[in-house]
Design a protein around this motif. Structure first.
Motif, PDB file in Angstrom:
ATOM      1  N   TYR A   1     -12.275  -7.173 -10.266  1.00 61.63           N
ATOM      2  CA  TYR A   1     -12.557  -6.572  -8.955  1.00 61.63           C
ATOM      3  C   TYR A   1     -14.040  -6.676  -8.598  1.00 61.63           C
ATOM      4  CZ  TYR A   1      -7.842  -4.734  -8.910  1.00 61.63           C
ATOM      5  OH  TYR A   1      -6.485  -4.642  -8.888  1.00 61.63           O
TER       6      TYR A   1
ATOM      7  N   LYS B   1     -10.046  -7.246  -5.028  1.00 67.12           N
ATOM      8  CA  LYS B   1      -9.716  -8.197  -6.089  1.00 67.12           C
ATOM      9  C   LYS B   1     -10.577  -9.433  -5.876  1.00 67.12           C
ATOM     10  CE  LYS B   1      -6.317  -9.313  -9.177  1.00 67.12           C
ATOM     11  NZ  LYS B   1      -5.777  -8.478 -10.251  1.00 67.12           N
TER      12      LYS B   1
ATOM     13  N   GLN C   1      -9.324 -15.843  -6.066  1.00 72.56           N
ATOM     14  CA  GLN C   1      -8.923 -16.749  -7.153  1.00 72.56           C
ATOM     15  C   GLN C   1      -9.929 -17.891  -7.300  1.00 72.56           C
ATOM     16  OE1 GLN C   1      -5.435 -19.054  -6.360  1.00 72.56           O
ATOM     17  NE2 GLN C   1      -4.705 -18.924  -8.469  1.00 72.56           N
TER      18      GLN C   1
ATOM     19  N   ILE D   1     -16.560 -22.550  12.750  1.00 66.94           N
ATOM     20  CA  ILE D   1     -15.807 -21.376  13.200  1.00 66.94           C
ATOM     21  C   ILE D   1     -14.725 -21.792  14.201  1.00 66.94           C
ATOM     22  CG2 ILE D   1     -15.970 -19.133  14.342  1.00 66.94           C
ATOM     23  CD1 ILE D   1     -17.411 -19.078  11.710  1.00 66.94           C
ATOM     24  N   ALA D   2     -15.102 -22.704  15.106  1.00 64.86           N
ATOM     25  CA  ALA D   2     -14.131 -23.144  16.115  1.00 64.86           C
ATOM     26  C   ALA D   2     -12.931 -23.825  15.468  1.00 64.86           C
ATOM     27  CB  ALA D   2     -14.801 -24.083  17.113  1.00 64.86           C
ATOM     28  N   ALA D   3     -13.135 -24.420  14.281  1.00 71.44           N
ATOM     29  CA  ALA D   3     -12.031 -25.093  13.595  1.00 71.44           C
ATOM     30  C   ALA D   3     -11.048 -24.099  12.977  1.00 71.44           C
ATOM     31  CB  ALA D   3     -12.591 -26.016  12.507  1.00 71.44           C
ATOM     32  N   GLY D   4     -11.355 -22.814  13.077  1.00 72.61           N
ATOM     33  CA  GLY D   4     -10.423 -21.811  12.565  1.00 72.61           C
ATOM     34  C   GLY D   4     -10.684 -21.445  11.116  1.00 72.61           C
ATOM     35  N   ILE D   5     -11.761 -21.965  10.552  1.00 76.44           N
ATOM     36  CA  ILE D   5     -12.134 -21.600   9.184  1.00 76.44           C
ATOM     37  C   ILE D   5     -12.957 -20.313   9.242  1.00 76.44           C
ATOM     38  CG2 ILE D   5     -13.452 -22.328   7.142  1.00 76.44           C
ATOM     39  CD1 ILE D   5     -13.000 -25.235   8.137  1.00 76.44           C
TER      40      ILE D   5
ATOM     41  N   ILE E   1      -7.202 -18.209  -2.238  1.00 77.40           N
ATOM     42  CA  ILE E   1      -6.242 -18.863  -3.126  1.00 77.40           C
ATOM     43  C   ILE E   1      -6.731 -20.288  -3.385  1.00 77.40           C
ATOM     44  CG2 ILE E   1      -3.839 -19.620  -3.323  1.00 77.40           C
ATOM     45  CD1 ILE E   1      -3.937 -16.637  -3.234  1.00 77.40           C
TER      46      ILE E   1
ATOM     47  N   ALA F   1      -5.484 -23.061  -4.120  1.00 74.58           N
ATOM     48  CA  ALA F   1      -4.784 -24.230  -3.574  1.00 74.58           C
ATOM     49  C   ALA F   1      -5.288 -24.643  -2.190  1.00 74.58           C
ATOM     50  CB  ALA F   1      -3.283 -23.957  -3.520  1.00 74.58           C
ATOM     51  N   GLY F   2      -5.762 -23.702  -1.401  1.00 75.15           N
ATOM     52  CA  GLY F   2      -6.144 -24.050  -0.030  1.00 75.15           C
ATOM     53  C   GLY F   2      -7.610 -24.427   0.140  1.00 75.15           C
TER      54      GLY F   2
ATOM     55  N   HIS G   1      -9.025 -28.186   0.919  1.00 76.02           N
ATOM     56  CA  HIS G   1      -8.717 -28.595   2.287  1.00 76.02           C
ATOM     57  C   HIS G   1      -9.754 -28.045   3.271  1.00 76.02           C
ATOM     58  CE1 HIS G   1      -6.334 -29.608   5.808  1.00 76.02           C
ATOM     59  NE2 HIS G   1      -6.480 -28.361   6.225  1.00 76.02           N
ATOM     60  N   GLN G   2     -10.126 -26.782   3.079  1.00 74.69           N
ATOM     61  CA  GLN G   2     -11.134 -26.189   3.963  1.00 74.69           C
ATOM     62  C   GLN G   2     -12.489 -26.875   3.779  1.00 74.69           C
ATOM     63  OE1 GLN G   2     -11.154 -21.768   4.322  1.00 74.69           O
ATOM     64  NE2 GLN G   2      -9.421 -21.829   2.950  1.00 74.69           N
TER      65      GLN G   2
ATOM     66  N   GLN H   1     -12.635 -30.064   5.572  1.00 74.21           N
ATOM     67  CA  GLN H   1     -12.882 -29.862   7.008  1.00 74.21           C
ATOM     68  C   GLN H   1     -14.359 -29.586   7.265  1.00 74.21           C
ATOM     69  OE1 GLN H   1      -9.690 -26.754   7.568  1.00 74.21           O
ATOM     70  NE2 GLN H   1      -9.510 -27.801   9.536  1.00 74.21           N
TER      71      GLN H   1
END
Lengths: 479, 479
Positions: free
Chosen positions: A130, A216, A219, A242-246, A286, A288-289, A292-293, A296
């Motif tokens: 934590y 927590k 990961q 930010i505009a890309a949604g990240i 997480i 796994a993602g 990808h970010q 971008q």
């Protein structure tokens, strides 16, 4: 406190908390002449070190009865003068109330005393997986009580929010000595007093216990460093990410002058000195993602002609980048005898426009300005470099700082993101608030602090029309 | 309003906003005798439909001058009686102020009038890839102004926060008719008045314009339905999912009686009638990380002996599950002539314990209780089923509701998560707040609403000791 009050005051405080907890000799008080904001200073009437809530309450009740003003103080790392006693107020230091009282992992909360050091909380719960999210650059020394007072932010507030988003409950000694508890239950009913208290800069009472949210640990974490020739390209990168949604965990920027400072400091990274800007982009969550970010992010960086971009190879490299960034303010001491840090907030889209204005102000006063930003949330920290030995430079630095804040307000921004108003920005409040709005704010203070004994005359300028709250009839109005 | 005030009042209001905007005949007023909380009712003195801020301010200034109490009202979907005129107050309906005023995609905010319908905002910005996060079940009809008044929540607040986390600025007509603007800039300095106003249930003025945060729609969404024989296994699943470090976008639960209701309603899913509980778990974010999270969720579900678990095959199936869940309250009408919905909050870890207590209360009063939960954030909605034609059942439902809230408070929870206190839970506030705390809260209301004309006598019970704010000296205290 007048002289005839002093002797009985010292006797009463000594009776409450013991002789070692009551400083009252001039030479002892000198160390408390200011906090991290050094432009204005003042010697407190005394400094108290209560050990528990009862001692705080007893001391405050005495001072309320005898109309002696007082100021709470954490580690003294504040950057707007909130803990400075300009008029001989009594300083109540909370550093002896420095315990971690309990941790409830299942319901994700911890209870700390106000003098508990920010970073110690994360360190204490780290092995269980934590951490505590708000991470001001001073986190190795600042206290969570002080963080509550200033509603402190930090590099990772873009994703995780500032202190107010992590405070679940408070125990508070009101300025009359009463002890109350606010929140502490999920979704406490009634008006949001926790939100009012957090960021109230010690004007509503002395916080004696804090229940905070713990999180927590994510990961995975991935961190990218992007080096730019031109600071504008870095600014455009910020907007596009930010505009890309990240939503990066952190999105930090330093300009050329700031880089010169950090590279001369104790934690150099080895940035080329001719860079226009450095960007640190961190994503977490997480595992796994994440890549990808990051892909971008790299794409956006390249779109704006980044000179060099690289991912942190390991935790050590990441830690080095952060140590460099988090010590940026102090590192300015290596390139300038003095500096004044400002704390403006602007809509992200106005970054290039405001940076141009900051350059103009720098030229106007002949003072270098290093820019360190929490770029993702539009929070600028222009560091105005000056030499107090040169007549007029300090005054010019203050004027330049105020003009920077005016520029922020003019684009729909604010004069403080995380450092508070304190003494420093009282008059600058007029850039944002009308007299009517100041009146409402002072009215709110009076609910808690009716006699203005608790951190008096901070935050708000005197309203032009009226200081006191009054009800009046607005009898007619255009429709 | 007394009878001799009525004629000049109607004339003045007609002059301000036109004849069609002033209802004052008994038969017209009947439709406004309550909001979504139907236990207590009252006929307003009049109902006004102002078209703009100027009309609101002019009407309020008149009523302030003539000491006529008034109540703001959105769509009337509130569930605690906040918009109900128990004592002939004038209702100010904001439904004509229903425009989307502007959208700023770059800085992610939208400005709406208070009567703008919640769901219409997401619908208006959807093609650009944006949405508004707070999603109360009534979102197809409730207004954003009402959402601000009640600090409305919704199924997706677990990850995204409640209304207060999405309000960036307010225009407000104070109870004396003054117009002020709060926030609207990022990180407005001073006390957090936006936070105080949000959730103040119409007791601090009439909100006439709202600036809200809009969010980029997540790249991906995945939804899982888990069917359990035993409600306790579903509860344990909830705790374990959060403990695993996953923050689902939504984590909803319904028990056997709730399932009976929704399956008899207009949007049945085809749940087996013998189920102990249904769990809906939704994760959203960057596509690449989602399946990993879902796999973890499935693993936890299986650990607790889930009977059946499946992922939504497509957007249509997901929409069907949500339509079923979001119409759960209304669907109870198919299995009971009347119901009373409660709104308790508890630490997640106490879910099994509190559910057992709810069963006991159900047995004690001989009333069925259907449980619908925002389980992830520990927000329970026990629906107490009764028949108002049976003497005593309504009174018993009210008593049972209060006992449920007491049970929530007893485990360190709260008496309202998102429905507000209104008329319904005023006395239950004593489960949470001390007299001293109620005194501070009422003091805060007086800053804005000194004469208690604006939604009078809601939220707070009369403190046992004192109604008025007073300063008093706590002269000594144990240390």
């Amino acid at each position: 406190m007048d002289e005839k009050q002093r002797e009985p005051f010292v006797a009463a405080m000594t009776a409450i908390m013991g002789k070692a907890s009551v400083l009252h000799r001039y030479e002892d008080l000198l160390a408390y002449e200011c906090d991290g904001y050094t432009i204005h200073k003042g010697i407190p009437g005394a400094v108290l070190f209560p050990a528990n809530t009862g001692e705080v309450a007893a001391a405050v009740a005495y001072m309320h009865k005898h109309k002696i003003p007082f100021i709470p103080r954490g580690a003294g790392t504040g950057l707007s003068g909130g803990a400075t006693a300009l008029n001989g107020e009594v300083v109540i230091s909370l550093v002896r109330m420095n315990k971690l009282l309990s941790v409830d992992y299942l319901n994700r909360k911890a209870v700390v005393q106000p003098g508990f050091i920010n970073l110690k909380l994360s360190n204490s719960i780290s092995t269980k997986g934590y951490y505590y999210a708000p991470d001001p650059s001073s986190q190795a020394s600042c206290t969570i009580g002080g963080n509550v007072g200033e509603n402190a932010g930090g590099a990772h507030c873009l994703k995780y929010g500032v202190t107010t988003n992590h405070v679940l409950g408070l125990e508070l000694v009101l300025p009359n000595g009463e002890i109350v508890r606010l929140g502490g239950v999920p979704d406490a009913p009634g008006y949001d007093l926790l939100g009012v208290l957090t960021g109230s800069e010690g004007t509503m009472g002395i916080v004696t216990e804090i229940t905070v949210r713990i999180l927590k640990k994510p990961q995975g974490v991935k961190t990218v460093l992007a080096l730019y020739d031109d600071v504008n390209d870095a600014s455009l990168t910020v907007s596009d990410i930010i505009a890309a949604g990240i939503v990066p965990a952190a999105l930090e920027m330093m300009d050329n002058t700031a880089i010169e400072g950090v590279e001369s400091g104790n934690y150099p990274v080895g940035y080329p000195r001719d860079l226009g800007a450095v960007l640190i982009v961190e994503v977490d969550g997480i595992e796994a993602g994440l890549q990808h970010q990051i892909d971008q992010v790299l794409e956006v960086c390249r779109k704006y002609g980044v000179r060099e971009v690289r991912q942190a190879a390991d935790a050590q490299e990441r830690a080095r980048w952060w140590a460099n960034r988090k010590t940026a303010f102090g590192a300015m001491g290596t390139i300038s005898p003095d500096y004044l840090v400002q704390d403006g907030v602007i809509p992200r889209s106005t970054l290039p426009q405001v940076l141009a204005k900051v350059s103009e102000i720098s030229a106007k006063y002949g003072l270098r300005i290093a820019n360190v930003f929490h770029a993702g949330d539009g929070n600028l920290h222009p560091l105005i470099l000056f030499d107090s030995r040169v007549p007029g430079e300090k005054e010019n630095a203050v004027k330049a700082g105020s003009e920077v804040l005016k520029a922020c307000a003019d684009v729909g921004g604010s004069i403080t993101g995380e450092h508070g108003v304190g003494i420093e920005k009282m008059e600058d409040m007029r850039f944002i608030l009308s007299d009517e709005e100041i009146r409402v704010q002072i009215g709110l203070r009076q609910v808690f602090n009716g006699e203005n004994l608790c951190n008096p005359d901070k935050i708000f300028p005197k309203p032009a029309r009226c200081v006191e709250v009054k009800q009046y009839v607005a009898s007619s109005r255009e429709s």
